[in-house]
Design an enzyme around this catalytic site. Structure first.
Site, PDB file in Angstrom:
ATOM      1  N   ARG A  27      30.625  59.508  26.915  1.00  0.00           N
ATOM      2  CA  ARG A  27      29.533  59.831  25.899  1.00  0.00           C
ATOM      3  C   ARG A  27      28.095  60.074  26.831  1.00  0.00           C
ATOM      4  O   ARG A  27      27.459  60.880  26.428  1.00  0.00           O
ATOM      5  CB  ARG A  27      29.340  58.798  25.060  1.00  0.00           C
ATOM      6  N   ARG A  74      49.504  51.323  39.511  1.00  0.00           N
ATOM      7  CA  ARG A  74      49.245  51.088  40.843  1.00  0.00           C
ATOM      8  C   ARG A  74      50.002  51.964  41.648  1.00  0.00           C
ATOM      9  O   ARG A  74      51.228  52.336  41.468  1.00  0.00           O
ATOM     10  CB  ARG A  74      49.590  49.604  41.257  1.00  0.00           C
ATOM     11  N   ASP A 105      39.376  45.318  43.168  1.00  0.00           N
ATOM     12  CA  ASP A 105      39.179  45.421  44.546  1.00  0.00           C
ATOM     13  C   ASP A 105      40.142  46.549  45.002  1.00  0.00           C
ATOM     14  O   ASP A 105      39.551  47.324  45.993  1.00  0.00           O
ATOM     15  CB  ASP A 105      39.389  44.092  45.373  1.00  0.00           C
ATOM     16  N   GLY A 106      41.469  46.569  44.751  1.00  0.00           N
ATOM     17  CA  GLY A 106      42.339  47.481  45.213  1.00  0.00           C
ATOM     18  C   GLY A 106      41.918  48.746  44.759  1.00  0.00           C
ATOM     19  O   GLY A 106      41.750  49.718  45.564  1.00  0.00           O
ATOM     20  N   THR A 127      38.833  43.613  35.475  1.00  0.00           N
ATOM     21  CA  THR A 127      40.008  43.063  35.872  1.00  0.00           C
ATOM     22  C   THR A 127      39.605  41.621  35.104  1.00  0.00           C
ATOM     23  O   THR A 127      38.843  41.118  34.889  1.00  0.00           O
ATOM     24  CB  THR A 127      40.494  42.817  37.372  1.00  0.00           C
ATOM     25  N   ASP A 129      40.569  38.809  36.260  1.00  0.00           N
ATOM     26  CA  ASP A 129      40.793  37.697  37.207  1.00  0.00           C
ATOM     27  C   ASP A 129      39.297  37.495  37.539  1.00  0.00           C
ATOM     28  O   ASP A 129      39.097  36.379  38.144  1.00  0.00           O
ATOM     29  CB  ASP A 129      41.518  38.339  38.490  1.00  0.00           C
ATOM     30  N   ASP A 131      37.812  38.290  39.998  1.00  0.00           N
ATOM     31  CA  ASP A 131      37.752  38.054  41.473  1.00  0.00           C
ATOM     32  C   ASP A 131      37.361  39.107  42.495  1.00  0.00           C
ATOM     33  O   ASP A 131      37.625  38.885  43.586  1.00  0.00           O
ATOM     34  CB  ASP A 131      39.362  37.960  41.674  1.00  0.00           C
ATOM     35  N   HIS A 218      47.944  12.284  25.140  1.00  0.00           N
ATOM     36  CA  HIS A 218      48.620  13.596  25.358  1.00  0.00           C
ATOM     37  C   HIS A 218      47.702  14.055  26.589  1.00  0.00           C
ATOM     38  O   HIS A 218      46.396  13.773  26.597  1.00  0.00           O
ATOM     39  CB  HIS A 218      48.738  14.478  24.333  1.00  0.00           C
ATOM     40  N   GLN A 254      47.558  37.407  28.068  1.00  0.00           N
ATOM     41  CA  GLN A 254      46.182  37.018  28.515  1.00  0.00           C
ATOM     42  C   GLN A 254      45.514  38.306  28.774  1.00  0.00           C
ATOM     43  O   GLN A 254      44.194  38.762  28.817  1.00  0.00           O
ATOM     44  CB  GLN A 254      46.026  36.184  29.723  1.00  0.00           C
ATOM     45  N   ARG A 255      46.138  39.355  29.025  1.00  0.00           N
ATOM     46  CA  ARG A 255      45.614  40.684  29.351  1.00  0.00           C
ATOM     47  C   ARG A 255      45.384  41.719  28.004  1.00  0.00           C
ATOM     48  O   ARG A 255      44.666  42.390  28.180  1.00  0.00           O
ATOM     49  CB  ARG A 255      46.420  41.659  30.350  1.00  0.00           C
TER      50      ARG A 255
END
Ligand code: F6P
Length: 322
Positions: A27, A74, A105-106, A127, A129, A131, A218, A254-255
């Protein structure tokens, strides 16, 4: 009117909020007068020409969807000098003079290499992560944390009903942020992260015994993926403490899911900023959050930064979860 053509891709693991970032790139790019192309399946799409023109409506109704409508991958082929050259040549053939790369990062290393081959690139951190050393925040992290918390809350119901211990692994690759934040939010007895070495007896068994004496029945132990080994850990805990223990790996759930407000807003701002930089002729930059503000850095410098784990927060978690 600018004749510039830019393109956008998502690469690496998908993250909730990537769609919001793509929407903002498209946009804002169009509003700056640029032509905007979508590249499917990350760098693979550049190698095989899976590229299409996007318009204002191509990104309608995607801000609230998880995953990435551009798909992701990837790409081993792109990770070779020949692959980078081929991708740059294809960009030139298709008239693409700038690429926004949304990923980790990759993906940024790919963006740096593609810039080196003559195609200006801007990275946007996406991501779950969290990270990326240069950025305090990555798109998808908030949603993933909230998903993990919801899942562990569910786990707690059954753990509590049986007076058990649950050892639960959360994602994060080599980064403990997701585990730390989730662990605090669910009141985990112990949080294990790759950044801090742990002692089985001192950090787990003795803490469980101490809290047991004060009436706790617990236990939740949150383990970062980078530590792993939850099945063995659960067996060892049961053997040592006599408390029935189960291991759970939350995994790829989780993704997914609809991005939180925070991810939608941060992604929108970062996507806009990326488009603006390309429109202003900038190249080899990465959009990051620093001091709560969205700013840009040189990709090469950003990639050399070292992550600093929040040891202070970790120590607080340790003190209050007892
Ligand atoms: O980078 C995101 C992430 O989900 C990490 O937390 C995890 O280590 C990895 O991707 C899993 O990758 P894949 O989807 O290839 O199994």
């Amino acid at each position: 009117m600018s004749t510039k053509t830019i393109a956008v891709l998502t690469s690496g693991g998908d993250a909730p909020g990537m769609n919001a970032a793509v929407r903002a790139v498209v946009r804002s790019g169009i509003s700056f007068g640029m032509r905007v192309m979508g590249i499917r399946r990350g760098y693979n799409g550049l190698l095989n020409g899976d590229v299409f023109e996007m318009n204002l409506r191509s990104v309608s109704d995607i801000i609230h969807h998880g995953g990435t409508t551009l798909y992701t991958a990837r790409s081993p082929e792109f990770n070779t000098p020949e692959g980078v050259q081929k991708a740059a040549d294809n960009c030139r053939k298709m008239g693409i003079n700038g690429v926004v790369v949304i990923g980790g990062d990759g993906s940024f290393r790919g963006a740096r290499d593609l810039t080196g081959a003559g195609i200006p690139c801007i990275g946007v951190p996406g991501t779950i992560d969290n990270d990326i050393a240069s950025s305090e925040y990555t798109i998808g992290f908030d949603t993933a944390m909230n998903t993990a918390v919801e899942m562990v809350d569910r786990l707690r119901d059954t753990t509590e009903s049986h007076d058990r211990c649950s050892v639960v692994e959360v994602m994060g690759r080599r980064c403990g942020d997701l585990a730390l934040q989730t662990g605090i939010a669910v009141g985990a007895t112990t949080i294990l992260v790759p950044e801090i070495p742990f002692d089985f007896h001192k950090d787990i068994v003795e803490r469980m015994r101490f809290t047991q004496k004060t009436g706790k029945k617990h236990f939740i132990i949150v383990v970062a993926e980078g530590v792993g080994g939850v099945d063995k850990l659960a067996k060892d805990i049961e053997k040592e403490t006599g408390i029935e223990t189960r291991a759970t790996v939350l995994g790829h759930v989780q993704r997914g899911g609809s991005p939180t407000l925070r991810d939608r807003v941060v992604a929108s701002e970062m996507g806009y900023y990326a488009s603006e930089l390309l429109n202003n002729g900038k190249s080899n930059r990465v959009i990051v959050m620093r001091g709560g503000k969205i700013v840009d850095l040189d990709i090469t410098e950003a990639l050399e930064m070292k992550r600093v784990f929040d040891k202070h927060l970790y120590d607080i978690a340790h003190k209050i979860s007892i």
